[in-house]
Design a protein around this motif. Structure first.
Motif, short mmCIF file in Angstrom:
data_model
loop_
_atom_site.label_atom_id
_atom_site.label_comp_id
_atom_site.label_asym_id
_atom_site.label_seq_id
_atom_site.Cartn_x
_atom_site.Cartn_y
_atom_site.Cartn_z
N THR A 104 0.83 -1.20 0.00
CA THR A 104 0.00 0.00 0.00
C THR A 104 0.87 1.25 0.00
OG1 THR A 104 -1.59 -1.28 1.27
CG2 THR A 104 -2.01 1.07 1.07
N THR A 105 1.94 1.22 0.79
CA THR A 105 2.83 2.39 0.79
C THR A 105 3.44 2.60 -0.59
OG1 THR A 105 3.33 1.96 3.12
CG2 THR A 105 4.81 3.44 1.96
N LEU A 106 3.87 1.50 -1.22
CA LEU A 106 4.44 1.62 -2.56
C LEU A 106 3.41 2.20 -3.53
CD1 LEU A 106 6.56 -1.65 -2.81
CD2 LEU A 106 7.38 0.71 -2.70
N ARG A 107 2.17 1.76 -3.39
CA ARG A 107 1.13 2.28 -4.28
C ARG A 107 0.92 3.77 -4.08
NH1 ARG A 107 -4.38 -0.86 -4.52
NH2 ARG A 107 -4.93 1.16 -5.40
N VAL A 108 0.89 4.19 -2.80
CA VAL A 108 0.73 5.63 -2.52
C VAL A 108 1.87 6.40 -3.18
CG1 VAL A 108 0.74 7.40 -0.72
CG2 VAL A 108 -0.54 5.30 -0.37
N VAL A 109 3.09 5.91 -3.00
CA VAL A 109 4.25 6.59 -3.58
C VAL A 109 4.13 6.63 -5.09
CG1 VAL A 109 6.75 6.48 -3.89
CG2 VAL A 109 5.74 5.94 -1.67
#
Ligand code: COA
Ligand code: COA
Lengths: 329, 329
Positions: B318-323
């Motif tokens: 999820t963090t990677l997607r946000v980034v």
């Protein structure tokens, strides 16, 4: 068509927002009037308390004296009482977050309901929730008893814990919306949360839990059946209150007059309540006796014992007080 | 004076009540306009989906066709989009109870806030609560580690459990009030509730817990420190949003434009987040490896292991997607 729908929607939204703003405006004014009235009330009360010769300043004290003097005649007293009631009526209308416990759990959100209907619905839902949960718990406890796996016991306690947390949160909402629920019943639920947490950490494979398990299962089943009776009673009570259009039931502190209507159904309920309460006392006694014969037993044994005794005594006394006041009135 | 105060109070109360009634009235009308608009929208969408030759009835299909034809020119499309936005704007204003989870915990009470201010305050309180709780948890976990009593471990898990329940309830309130919190972060908190319940039932005197205790303490301390960074980031983000007067942050789905303002502070946060997420994956690996060397170990070992891995993977992705979306935009 889409354009028309949008215009209509926009207008309705603007109108709604405007009315919210106005409501907020009037809320502020009501708050001011309320604090004003409260101020008058404390002044009047202080006047009565101080009697005549007082150390208050000149202007105030003459008024206070005047009101103090009139007290015998009853006029000021009547005005005060009527103002008191007006304040109580106004207070239950303004937005308000829950008390500390609720805020610690949910945060500070306004939980005051606007319509009387909403309040009844919420109360009925509360009673319904208690009933369904308790009926379920009878089935689940029988299942858990029969399947006999330690982790199922743990799961059962976790569900009970959820139930009591939910109940206490709902009671905070009821309270903000004018319910007269006695302080003990809420304490009762807090203590039960503690008790359930203790049961949850009690190793389900230990000998002491096996000694207690049968009694515990029996108690849950009894409480579950008892709850069905309580539900019938509370529903009848709510219906009477509601059909009488007596909003005081969830509005203001006093509702003795209509309480006679369901006193007979309470009489029916009472013996079952007393049996349940003696059951709690018995369990407390049982656990403490167990602890005294083997003091090296799990710490959960004496702690649960003390909590059961506290619950039994508190329930018994509060029920007796309710009965006493019902018949004294 | 008391009489005047009472009259004023009575009038203010009546005015307030009247404005509430009016607000309710207009709420009904807004609801009607809203359902009307939604109806137009679905019809338009169906029209587009069906294209030209359709099986719909005569009157409807001519309109639909007209709108479908215009679609190329973009006029109908623009009207639809604008109506869509109007619907979204109207929807976040009407009273609404929380979703199922919230209702199961608290009952069906309206939690939609009226003022934008209230929403900001609630959001800020939410971030503040997370921060204070996490800072406390660092101290408490150090204390628990140092004092080293099994029941203290249990108490700690119970507090964490309370924390996550509270967080999830608050997130439901935020959601109803227009927050864009991603589904995973809420799932993340539900999974953590499960995980904590598992830890709570893990016998604190068992060998397996002693093997895990050091790592667990280290992880809690790391997470606690990380939370302080997250708090700084979220506060900065809220301040930017608020000072930009950009209500979309807690109002409507899209707010990419302003997000660039705090992207640099996110860059600072990211490495610490990744370390935390790999820490979770490591813990999961550790526990599952432990289970594989001694399969007769407490059931909590593999279950907690799987949950930690799920948390680590979900957080990472999820963090990677946000980034990714932040930089793609
Ligand atoms: C004794 C009893 C029947 C009296 O009920 P009652 O007639 O409703 O009593 P009151 O008039 O004092 O009720 C005032 C309010 O408290 C509520 N209330 C009463 N007992 C309650 C309870 N045990 N839990 C939650 N709410 C309760 C009522 O619904 C009412 O609410 P309202 O103001 O919103 O309408 C009831 O309190 C009861 O069932 N108590 C026994 C509980 C018990 O001992 N349980 C364990 C047995 S082992
Ligand atoms: C990656 C991250 C910094 C991005 O934050 P962001 O810039 O706020 O992301 P978004 O724009 O998607 O935020 C949308 C909304 O979700 C909220 N949000 C984002 N991450 C959140 C989280 N972890 N928990 C709760 N809410 C969160 C935001 O506050 C925002 O709310 P709003 O619409 O009410 O203003 C943030 O999600 C984060 O800190 N994640 C890491 C969590 C984690 O992995 N923890 C465990 C580490 S071991």
């Amino acid at each position: 068509d889409m354009v028309r729908a949008e215009t209509e929607l926009g207008m309705a939204l603007e109108a709604y927002r405007a009315s919210l703003r106005e409501a907020r405006d009037r809320q502020r004014r009501l708050e001011k009037a309320l604090s004003n009235a409260s101020f008058e009330l404390t002044r009047a009360r202080e006047g009565v308390a101080m009697g005549m010769g007082s150390t208050a300043e000149a202007e105030t004290s003459t008024k206070v004296q005047r009101e103090g003097n009139e007290q015998g005649s009853g006029a000021a007293e009547a005005a005060r009482q009527s103002l008191d009631e007006a304040v109580a009526r106004a207070k239950v209308v303004l937005p308000r977050p829950g008390a500390l416990y609720f805020q610690l759990m949910v945060g500070s959100v306004n939980i005051r309901m606007i319509g009387e209907d909403e309040r009844w619905t919420f109360k009925e839902e509360y009673e319904w929730f208690k009933n369904v949960a308790m009926q379920l718990s009878v089935f689940v406890t029988l299942l858990v008893y029969w399947v006999n796996r330690p982790w199922l016991d743990t799961l059962f306690h976790a569900l009970v814990l959820y139930y009591y947390f939910s109940i206490t949160l709902r009671e905070h909402i009821l309270l903000v919306n004018g319910s007269n629920i006695r302080r003990w019943w809420r304490r009762h639920h807090y203590i039960t949360i503690l008790l359930t947490a203790v049961l949850l950490t009690w190793p389900p494979k230990s000998d002491s839990w096996h000694l207690f398990r049968n009694t515990f299962t029996g108690f849950i089943i009894y409480i579950g059946c008892l709850q069905m009776l309580q539900y019938r009673y509370q529903r009848a009570r709510l219906q009477v209150l509601r059909s009488l259009g007596q909003t005081e039931g969830t509005d203001v502190v006093n509702s003795d007059t209509t309480q006679m209507h369901w006193t007979s159904s309470m009489l029916f309920l009472l013996p079952f309540l007393f049996v349940g309460q003696f059951f709690q006392l018995y369990i407390g006694y049982f656990l403490i006796a167990l602890f005294r014969t083997s003091p090296s037993i799990e710490w959960q044994v004496p702690v649960a014992g003390v909590l059961y005794i506290a619950l039994g005594i508190g329930n018994l006394f509060t029920t007796l007080r309710v009965v006493y006041f019902r018949y004294a009135a």
